[in-house]
Design an enzyme around this catalytic site. Structure first.
Site, PDB file in Angstrom:
ATOM      1  N   ASN A   1       0.803  -1.227   0.000  1.00  0.00           N
ATOM      2  CA  ASN A   1       0.000   0.000   0.000  1.00  0.00           C
ATOM      3  C   ASN A   1       0.833   1.273   0.000  1.00  0.00           C
ATOM      4  OD1 ASN A   1      -2.775  -1.137   0.275  1.00  0.00           O
ATOM      5  ND2 ASN A   1      -1.891  -2.002   2.127  1.00  0.00           N
ATOM      6  N   SER A  28       6.451  11.274   7.135  1.00  0.00           N
ATOM      7  CA  SER A  28       6.085  11.167   8.547  1.00  0.00           C
ATOM      8  C   SER A  28       7.282  11.356   9.457  1.00  0.00           C
ATOM      9  CB  SER A  28       5.486   9.774   8.801  1.00  0.00           C
ATOM     10  OG  SER A  28       5.333   9.516  10.179  1.00  0.00           O
ATOM     11  N   TYR A  82       6.421   1.248   9.181  1.00  0.00           N
ATOM     12  CA  TYR A  82       5.721   2.399   8.596  1.00  0.00           C
ATOM     13  C   TYR A  82       6.717   3.504   8.242  1.00  0.00           C
ATOM     14  CZ  TYR A  82       2.683   6.542   8.480  1.00  0.00           C
ATOM     15  OH  TYR A  82       2.051   7.704   8.118  1.00  0.00           O
ATOM     16  N   LYS A 136       7.744   5.372   4.579  1.00  0.00           N
ATOM     17  CA  LYS A 136       7.740   6.806   4.313  1.00  0.00           C
ATOM     18  C   LYS A 136       9.097   7.283   3.806  1.00  0.00           C
ATOM     19  CE  LYS A 136       3.482   7.645   5.114  1.00  0.00           C
ATOM     20  NZ  LYS A 136       2.597   8.058   3.992  1.00  0.00           N
TER      21      LYS A 136
END
Length: 255
Positions: A84, A109, A145, A149
């Site tokens: 994703n 982020s 995560y 990023k």
């Protein structure tokens, strides 16, 4: 600006801040992962960023992409961020290049640099700390995560160099709607208000730049992310500051 701006991830927190804050300034096209539970005031599509045909349709006639979509969970499993967040970002960049998009604003982020904090906490979160990140440092992701990023920033670097698309990566801090988080030093240091979030993305849509990495926080007294670059390059003028609130969540009397 009369040209269409594509906003992916339009239902999330950042997307909501943008829609509510500058929703009347642009000819938007929204992308939602699932059908929205409200009636959007602009045209929209529903689907996944990994869908190449849908992304080609989404980018058609678009001048700017504001890309927020992806798995936002800090503990997201690798398979999800790989598909994703990393592959999805590559798919939408390809569609943007094919459609002649001029500007790409990517929601990076604070987690892309999370391990800068590891040996410095909690002092790094306090006003007297002199440590500051300015966007020129290499990533030090704090989780999967964050890796995704950092990868998104690198993908943007390639597409800028290869295709001359303008790219702004915004390392978003701790976005909350009403007030800074109570009794949470890290959250206060990287706080981003909804109105500053909307304004920062407005400036990223409007400004002229080549390739940038900037931090997305309000102008907090206590911070370890520099705002020099977004102020200088984007014309960012944040209005909020976590120090201007009591931590019962109310603004101080003088504000």
């Amino acid at each position: 600006m009369d040209d269409t701006v594509l906003l992916t991830g339009a239902k999330g927190a950042v997307g909501t801040a943008i829609r509510e804050g500058i929703g009347d300034k642009y000819d938007w096209r929204y992308l939602f992962h699932n059908p929205p539970p409200f009636d959007p005031d602009h045209p929209y599509l529903v689907g996944d960023v990994v869908d190449e045909e849908l992304m080609a349709e989404a980018c058609e006639g678009v001048s700017t992409v504001v890309h927020l979509a992806g798995d936002p969970r800090r503990d997201a499993p690798w398979d999800s961020v790989l598909d994703n967040n990393i592959h999805g970002t590559k798919v939408i960049y390809d569609a943007a290049i094919d459609a002649g998009v001029e500007t790409f604003v990517f929601a990076s982020s604070n987690h892309a640099v999370g391990h800068f904090e590891t040996e410095r906490e909690p002092d790094i979160y306090r006003e007297e700390s002199e440590f500051m990140l300015d966007g020129m440092e290499l990533p030090r992701p704090g989780n999967h995560y964050g890796i995704s990023k950092a990868a998104g920033e690198l993908i943007g670097r390639y597409y800028h160099d290869e295709h001359d698309i303008s790219v702004c990566n915004i390392r978003i801090g701790n976005l909350t709607r009403d007030h800074p988080p109570k009794e949470y030093e890290r959250g206060q240091a990287m706080w981003l208000s909804y109105r500053d979030c909307a304004h920062l993305h407005d400036r990223a849509i409007q400004a002229d730049y080549d390739y940038e990495i900037v931090y997305g926080i309000s102008d907090n007294d206590r911070k370890y992310y520099s705002l020099e670059r977004p102020k200088e390059v984007l014309g960012y003028e944040p209005r909020d500051n976590s120090a201007e609130y009591t931590f019962e969540g109310e603004p101080k009397d003088e504000v």
